[in-house]
Design an enzyme around this catalytic site. Sequence first.
Site, mmCIF file in Angstrom:
data_model
loop_
_atom_site.group_PDB
_atom_site.id
_atom_site.type_symbol
_atom_site.label_atom_id
_atom_site.label_comp_id
_atom_site.label_asym_id
_atom_site.label_seq_id
_atom_site.Cartn_x
_atom_site.Cartn_y
_atom_site.Cartn_z
ATOM 1 N N HIS A 97 -12.288 -29.506 54.091
ATOM 2 C CA HIS A 97 -11.891 -28.333 53.069
ATOM 3 C C HIS A 97 -13.183 -27.165 53.058
ATOM 4 C CE1 HIS A 97 -9.220 -31.352 51.287
ATOM 5 N NE2 HIS A 97 -10.197 -32.073 51.527
ATOM 6 N N SER A 150 -22.088 -1.572 65.320
ATOM 7 C CA SER A 150 -21.234 -0.803 64.453
ATOM 8 C C SER A 150 -21.529 0.715 64.769
ATOM 9 C CB SER A 150 -21.458 -1.082 63.010
ATOM 10 O OG SER A 150 -21.287 0.047 62.274
ATOM 11 N N LYS A 156 -25.777 -3.785 61.901
ATOM 12 C CA LYS A 156 -24.559 -4.770 62.196
ATOM 13 C C LYS A 156 -24.827 -5.489 63.699
ATOM 14 C CE LYS A 156 -21.493 -5.973 60.275
ATOM 15 N NZ LYS A 156 -20.363 -5.232 59.739
ATOM 16 N N GLU A 213 -13.648 -12.775 67.595
ATOM 17 C CA GLU A 213 -12.725 -12.020 66.782
ATOM 18 C C GLU A 213 -11.409 -11.727 67.971
ATOM 19 O OE1 GLU A 213 -14.034 -9.118 64.108
ATOM 20 O OE2 GLU A 213 -16.085 -10.092 64.281
#
Length: 458
Positions: free
Chosen positions: A156, A277, A283, A290
Amino acid sequence: MSDLWSARFKKDTDILLKKFNSSIAVDGLMYSEDITGSIAHAEMLCKKGIISGSDCAAITDGLKGILADIDSGALTIDPDAEDIHMFVEGELTRRIGEPGKRLHTARSRNDQVAADIRLYLRKKASETAVSLKNMIKALYETAVKHTDTVMPGYTHLQRAQPVTMAHHLMAYASMFMRDCGRLSDAVGRMNLSPLGSAALAGTTYDIDRGQTAAALGFDGVVANSLDGVSDRDFAAELAFCASLIMTHLSRLSEEIILWCSWEFRFVELDDSFATGSSIMPQKKNPDVAELVRGKSGRVFGDLVSLLTMLKGLPLAYNKDMQEDKEAVFDALKTATDSLNIFAPMLLSMKVNAENCAQAAKRGFINATDMADYLAKKGMPFRSAYKLTGELVAWAQEKGMTLEEIPLTELKARSDLFASDVYDALDLKTCLEKRVSEGGPSGKAMQKQLEAVREFLDA
Ligand code: ARG
């Protein structure tokens, strides 16, 4: 070649239909399989005395010339041709004249395309299998370095029990090993020749289907000619194999994305496999993971396209089936490309063992071990579970871990507690005691790593 049926028709094909009907942008990829299939067909026709030796020689020489010219770039595939079959046959007849017109004897584009796709997919699936093996190797090599890197195992997404980074990564190796098996099963079922099914009902010529099958490396022939030209199960099966590979990659992607976050910081991607970024100077983004997670959706779409394309089709060939190639080719290519970028990304990724260990210290992941400690000393497991739960609640209130609770506090609740409880709660002990087969202990891991090593060496 678009004039092929002009004797039957009174009007030219509308330019819109010509464009809409053309599949060459996709099936042009199968030019080599189409030509090899035609050579095998011509040689079989010759052996059976259906075409002459000189016609056969002209045809096979002509086809080999076309193959060499496409390979070298001397001949470009005409983007306006209807499909690769029409293009190759048209080019052959343009080059060698009359004998070229005999090639299509005892054959239809329906069995021709069914053979071409199988040959092409056989090649592409073997590339996917190589990529899968490289991925398993990357997981293995990373795991070997982290058999002692303790981290929380989760259920979980809540800290649950201690595992190691090696244990976690080897779970993925198991998935990808199953993917390898699934791929080879699917290829095994697919590897039968539909050639000789002709349009749908076989042929009146005395052909030898076994000869073309053997020449093209098929394991045998498709038993029923209607099935030979209508079966695309293999395309759906391979798209499913690709879908499950993407599912596995996507789960791992999700974890890597989490692990890269400042909340976890379990790993850091190499600069060469991360992106920045355009506005936020700090970043470092896990774009590979992704993108792979995102591309999985497209591959599942390919599978659904194929199943939907097939489900309403009466036997035998229907033009709907021309849609098969774009979907299954994309599914396999996307899976292969994703595996190919994932393996080097993993190999260059830095695991931050210190942060993994820090995370393991919080979250009471040794609570089961405390319950087991009491149960092994005679307390029924359910009572031990309840007492440990009370101690977790107590420790949480005091801002302590289980191993920080003084022995007097423990003894006040059960006289089964002794000073050896602190060793039992130590994460290293918790790991090493998990000796059951498949678990994270050093001994159990060696067995798992060996099995993967054997798989890679085979
Ligand atoms: N381009 C077609 C396909 O991929 C080849 C088969 C055409 N057959 C036909 N009967 N029109 O499906």
